[in-house]
Design a protein around this motif. Structure first.
Motif, PDB file in Angstrom:
ATOM      1  N   MET A 245     -14.638  -6.717   1.595  1.00 36.45           N
ATOM      2  CA  MET A 245     -13.589  -5.711   1.454  1.00 36.45           C
ATOM      3  C   MET A 245     -12.802  -5.962   0.169  1.00 36.45           C
ATOM      4  O   MET A 245     -12.412  -7.089  -0.106  1.00 36.45           O
ATOM      5  CB  MET A 245     -12.654  -5.759   2.664  1.00 36.45           C
ATOM      6  N   THR A 246     -12.550  -4.917  -0.597  1.00 32.91           N
ATOM      7  CA  THR A 246     -11.806  -5.078  -1.844  1.00 32.91           C
ATOM      8  C   THR A 246     -10.319  -5.265  -1.553  1.00 32.91           C
ATOM      9  O   THR A 246      -9.829  -4.903  -0.469  1.00 32.91           O
ATOM     10  CB  THR A 246     -11.976  -3.859  -2.755  1.00 32.91           C
ATOM     11  N   GLN A 247      -9.604  -5.787  -2.534  1.00 37.80           N
ATOM     12  CA  GLN A 247      -8.165  -5.989  -2.358  1.00 37.80           C
ATOM     13  C   GLN A 247      -7.440  -4.661  -2.140  1.00 37.80           C
ATOM     14  O   GLN A 247      -6.538  -4.570  -1.299  1.00 37.80           O
ATOM     15  CB  GLN A 247      -7.594  -6.701  -3.586  1.00 37.80           C
ATOM     16  N   ASP A 248      -7.832  -3.631  -2.891  1.00 40.24           N
ATOM     17  CA  ASP A 248      -7.158  -2.334  -2.768  1.00 40.24           C
ATOM     18  C   ASP A 248      -7.375  -1.725  -1.382  1.00 40.24           C
ATOM     19  O   ASP A 248      -6.433  -1.182  -0.777  1.00 40.24           O
ATOM     20  CB  ASP A 248      -7.657  -1.361  -3.846  1.00 40.24           C
ATOM     21  N   GLU A 249      -8.599  -1.814  -0.877  1.00 40.68           N
ATOM     22  CA  GLU A 249      -8.886  -1.289   0.465  1.00 40.68           C
ATOM     23  C   GLU A 249      -8.068  -2.033   1.514  1.00 40.68           C
ATOM     24  O   GLU A 249      -7.464  -1.423   2.403  1.00 40.68           O
ATOM     25  CB  GLU A 249     -10.380  -1.437   0.776  1.00 40.68           C
ATOM     26  N   PHE A 250      -8.049  -3.350   1.385  1.00 45.18           N
ATOM     27  CA  PHE A 250      -7.289  -4.174   2.333  1.00 45.18           C
ATOM     28  C   PHE A 250      -5.803  -3.860   2.270  1.00 45.18           C
ATOM     29  O   PHE A 250      -5.144  -3.691   3.300  1.00 45.18           O
ATOM     30  CB  PHE A 250      -7.526  -5.654   2.032  1.00 45.18           C
ATOM     31  N   THR A 251      -5.255  -3.772   1.064  1.00 45.05           N
ATOM     32  CA  THR A 251      -3.819  -3.515   0.892  1.00 45.05           C
ATOM     33  C   THR A 251      -3.416  -2.209   1.560  1.00 45.05           C
ATOM     34  O   THR A 251      -2.399  -2.137   2.263  1.00 45.05           O
ATOM     35  CB  THR A 251      -3.442  -3.481  -0.604  1.00 45.05           C
ATOM     36  N   ASP A 252      -4.200  -1.153   1.358  1.00 46.35           N
ATOM     37  CA  ASP A 252      -3.884   0.146   1.951  1.00 46.35           C
ATOM     38  C   ASP A 252      -3.909   0.081   3.475  1.00 46.35           C
ATOM     39  O   ASP A 252      -3.001   0.576   4.149  1.00 46.35           O
ATOM     40  CB  ASP A 252      -4.881   1.213   1.466  1.00 46.35           C
ATOM     41  N   VAL A 253      -4.958  -0.547   4.018  1.00 49.94           N
ATOM     42  CA  VAL A 253      -5.129  -0.570   5.476  1.00 49.94           C
ATOM     43  C   VAL A 253      -4.085  -1.464   6.149  1.00 49.94           C
ATOM     44  O   VAL A 253      -3.421  -1.066   7.108  1.00 49.94           O
ATOM     45  CB  VAL A 253      -6.551  -1.047   5.849  1.00 49.94           C
ATOM     46  N   PHE A 254      -3.917  -2.685   5.617  1.00 48.77           N
ATOM     47  CA  PHE A 254      -3.029  -3.617   6.305  1.00 48.77           C
ATOM     48  C   PHE A 254      -1.556  -3.266   6.105  1.00 48.77           C
ATOM     49  O   PHE A 254      -0.746  -3.465   7.025  1.00 48.77           O
ATOM     50  CB  PHE A 254      -3.282  -5.048   5.854  1.00 48.77           C
TER      51      PHE A 254
ATOM     52  N   LYS B  91       1.904  -6.671  -3.605  1.00 47.94           N
ATOM     53  CA  LYS B  91       1.449  -5.300  -3.330  1.00 47.94           C
ATOM     54  C   LYS B  91       1.596  -4.977  -1.849  1.00 47.94           C
ATOM     55  O   LYS B  91       2.027  -3.883  -1.473  1.00 47.94           O
ATOM     56  CB  LYS B  91      -0.012  -5.138  -3.754  1.00 47.94           C
ATOM     57  N   ILE B  92       1.240  -5.941  -1.010  1.00 45.43           N
ATOM     58  CA  ILE B  92       1.380  -5.741   0.434  1.00 45.43           C
ATOM     59  C   ILE B  92       2.851  -5.560   0.802  1.00 45.43           C
ATOM     60  O   ILE B  92       3.213  -4.680   1.584  1.00 45.43           O
ATOM     61  CB  ILE B  92       0.786  -6.938   1.212  1.00 45.43           C
ATOM     62  N   ALA B  93       3.712  -6.413   0.216  1.00 44.25           N
ATOM     63  CA  ALA B  93       5.154  -6.343   0.509  1.00 44.25           C
ATOM     64  C   ALA B  93       5.710  -4.960   0.187  1.00 44.25           C
ATOM     65  O   ALA B  93       6.482  -4.380   0.961  1.00 44.25           O
ATOM     66  CB  ALA B  93       5.898  -7.416  -0.277  1.00 44.25           C
ATOM     67  N   LEU B  94       5.302  -4.420  -0.963  1.00 43.34           N
ATOM     68  CA  LEU B  94       5.802  -3.117  -1.397  1.00 43.34           C
ATOM     69  C   LEU B  94       5.255  -1.998  -0.518  1.00 43.34           C
ATOM     70  O   LEU B  94       5.995  -1.145  -0.023  1.00 43.34           O
ATOM     71  CB  LEU B  94       5.424  -2.886  -2.858  1.00 43.34           C
ATOM     72  N   LYS B  95       3.957  -2.025  -0.267  1.00 45.57           N
ATOM     73  CA  LYS B  95       3.335  -0.934   0.484  1.00 45.57           C
ATOM     74  C   LYS B  95       3.623  -1.022   1.986  1.00 45.57           C
ATOM     75  O   LYS B  95       3.427  -0.041   2.710  1.00 45.57           O
ATOM     76  CB  LYS B  95       1.827  -0.917   0.237  1.00 45.57           C
ATOM     77  N   SER B  96       4.089  -2.186   2.440  1.00 43.30           N
ATOM     78  CA  SER B  96       4.414  -2.313   3.861  1.00 43.30           C
ATOM     79  C   SER B  96       5.613  -1.438   4.242  1.00 43.30           C
ATOM     80  O   SER B  96       5.904  -1.261   5.426  1.00 43.30           O
ATOM     81  CB  SER B  96       4.720  -3.778   4.206  1.00 43.30           C
ATOM     82  N   ARG B  97       6.281  -0.882   3.260  1.00 41.36           N
ATOM     83  CA  ARG B  97       7.449  -0.036   3.503  1.00 41.36           C
ATOM     84  C   ARG B  97       7.062   1.430   3.677  1.00 41.36           C
ATOM     85  O   ARG B  97       7.932   2.289   3.872  1.00 41.36           O
ATOM     86  CB  ARG B  97       8.428  -0.188   2.341  1.00 41.36           C
ATOM     87  N   GLY B  98       5.766   1.710   3.590  1.00 38.34           N
ATOM     88  CA  GLY B  98       5.304   3.089   3.695  1.00 38.34           C
ATOM     89  C   GLY B  98       5.593   3.853   2.411  1.00 38.34           C
ATOM     90  O   GLY B  98       6.125   3.310   1.439  1.00 38.34           O
ATOM     91  N   ASN B  99       5.242   5.114   2.390  1.00 33.78           N
ATOM     92  CA  ASN B  99       5.493   5.961   1.212  1.00 33.78           C
ATOM     93  C   ASN B  99       6.942   6.428   1.234  1.00 33.78           C
ATOM     94  O   ASN B  99       7.239   7.613   1.453  1.00 33.78           O
ATOM     95  CB  ASN B  99       4.534   7.148   1.187  1.00 33.78           C
ATOM     96  N   SER B 100       7.834   5.484   1.015  1.00 33.41           N
ATOM     97  CA  SER B 100       9.267   5.727   1.186  1.00 33.41           C
ATOM     98  C   SER B 100       9.992   5.770  -0.148  1.00 33.41           C
ATOM     99  O   SER B 100       9.667   5.019  -1.071  1.00 33.41           O
ATOM    100  CB  SER B 100       9.884   4.647   2.076  1.00 33.41           C
TER     101      SER B 100
END
Length: 432
Positions: free
Chosen positions: A1-10, A256-265
């Protein structure tokens, strides 16, 4: 699994409170603590073992030490290494991640120091199923005990591992429940680590065709064939490896995970006495159409205008806006002096930290002291800050060189005073 795929999903799992971190000793190494092998190697020298190999059974070596000495001696040897250590840059990233539960096999107190008073620590069977009352508190579950607690809770020797399921049945049951209900990310482990091997066995027991939840492990990429085969084998456990090149790459991934864990906010800040902003309708239209989450800090000025127009447009488009807005208390309602009393800025910043931790992007319009304070908190909490300044006499203009550049062309137009709403929307579109 690529980092980008993982980041989006998790990150989506984290946003929905369905993501969990499981942290190993590698996370504490930058703080000056040894990894598992280094810890064992240090104290077994006292019993005549000078070198510990990667393939050695580490719990057995710890057992040999206890057989010749005592568990108390082992505790003393560990305690010498774990005193007066400080959290590192990995812990700083955890602090700004939208996460509710962290499991760890580490004995150190670095996570406790990271979250200060904003956590609930669970080590014993009695504690592990208690309810976390404050929704903003982090639940830290130390499955192998803590150096600051009872020595009997430490899991390190072979006998400790053998007796674990008997001694701590409630913790084992809680782990089973969490693995079945949440997506885990394991980090800070090597592929030969006995800690992760034991967890993998438990994951394997729980795996079924009905349970579709995926788990992940973050690993430094290695070129040898054994590592590749081990990674391929993990899919039997429904655990998918995500590889990184080096420590910098690992840190970037966590950010990246920390930022995206906030949703599209998105949070919008600006002066309470703002002038009319041209083309604000374009921004509202983009937020609604882009399915973004609007963070409402309930302050006056630009925020109230945006929220009013946002809800009006949602109603016209027959969109349920209640799930599209997250509300945070208005600090100015609690104390009107926050608007212009500089001595209260530290309190204002603390008040705004939970809000910024929920925001992926902060759009900053011209403003005064309060807006400047919010921008600084947003930067501290890792938000992407997009300035839309037009008034060179405003206090916010002084911050223009302290905001990380997102796009050089945007920066040039901003500093030239030629920025337009479509430029801002283009930047938002790139982020989301």
């Amino acid at each position: 699994m690529t980092q980008d795929e993982f980041t989006d999903v998790f990150s989506h799992s984290l946003y929905n409170n369905k993501g969990v971190y499981f942290i190993g000793s590698g996370i504490s190494v930058p703080s000056g603590l040894p990894d598992w092998k280094g810890l064992i190697e240090k104290f077994v020298k006292e019993i005549g073992i000078d070198k510990v190999e990667d393939t050695d059974d580490l719990p057995s070596l710890a057992q040999y030490y206890v057989n010749k000495k005592s568990k108390k001696d082992l505790y003393g040897a560990i305690n010498d290494d774990f005193s007066n250590k400080k959290p590192n840059h990995y812990h700083d990233i955890f602090k700004i991640t939208n996460i509710k539960t962290i499991w760890t096999t580490n004995y150190d107190d670095l996570l406790e120091k990271t979250f200060r008073n904003n956590y609930e620590l669970k080590i014993s069977d009695k504690e592990v199923f208690t309810f976390v009352e404050a929704k903003d508190k982090i639940e830290i579950i130390k499955i192998h005990g803590s150096i600051k607690r009872n020595i009997k809770d430490i899991v390190i020797t072979q006998s400790d591992y053998e007796d674990f399921f008997i001694r701590k049945p409630t913790i084992v049951q809680r782990l089973k429940v969490d693995l079945l209900q949440n997506s885990f990310v394991f980090m800070g482990y090597n592929y030969g680590d006995p800690n992760i091997q034991n967890i993998l066995t438990e994951v394997r027991r729980l795996k079924s065709d009905k349970n579709k939840i995926k788990h992940y492990i973050l690993l430094k990429d290695k070129s040898d064939q054994k590592f590749k085969l081990w990674c391929n084998n993990l899919e039997r456990y429904n655990i998918f490896p995500v590889l990184y090149k080096d420590h910098d790459d690992f840190s970037t991934l966590l950010k990246k995970i920390a930022l995206k864990s906030r949703g599209n906010s998105v949070f919008i800040t600006g002066s309470h006495t703002h002038e009319k902003i041209d083309d604000l309708k374009l921004l509202i239209k983009y937020i609604v159409k882009g399915n973004l989450i609007l963070i409402d800090g309930q302050s006056q000025g630009i925020m109230r205008t945006v929220v009013s127009k946002f809800t009006t447009r949602c109603i016209k488009k027959k969109i349920d806006y209640q799930n599209r807005i997250k509300y945070f208390p208005n600090p100015y309602a609690a104390n009107s002096k926050f608007a212009n009393d500089s001595s209260l800025l530290p309190q204002l910043k603390n008040f705004r930290k939970p809000l910024m931790k929920a925001s992926q992007v902060v759009v900053a319009f011209d403003g005064g002291m309060g807006t400047c304070a919010e921008i600084k908190v947003a930067q501290e909490m890792g938000c992407v800050v997009i300035p839309f300044f037009k008034n060179k006499k405003s206090k916010t203009w002084k911050l223009i060189d302290k905001i990380d550049s997102l796009d050089s062309a945007y920066d040039m137009k901003l500093k030239a005073g030629k920025i337009e709403m479509l430029d801002l929307i283009n930047i938002l579109n790139k982020q989301f």
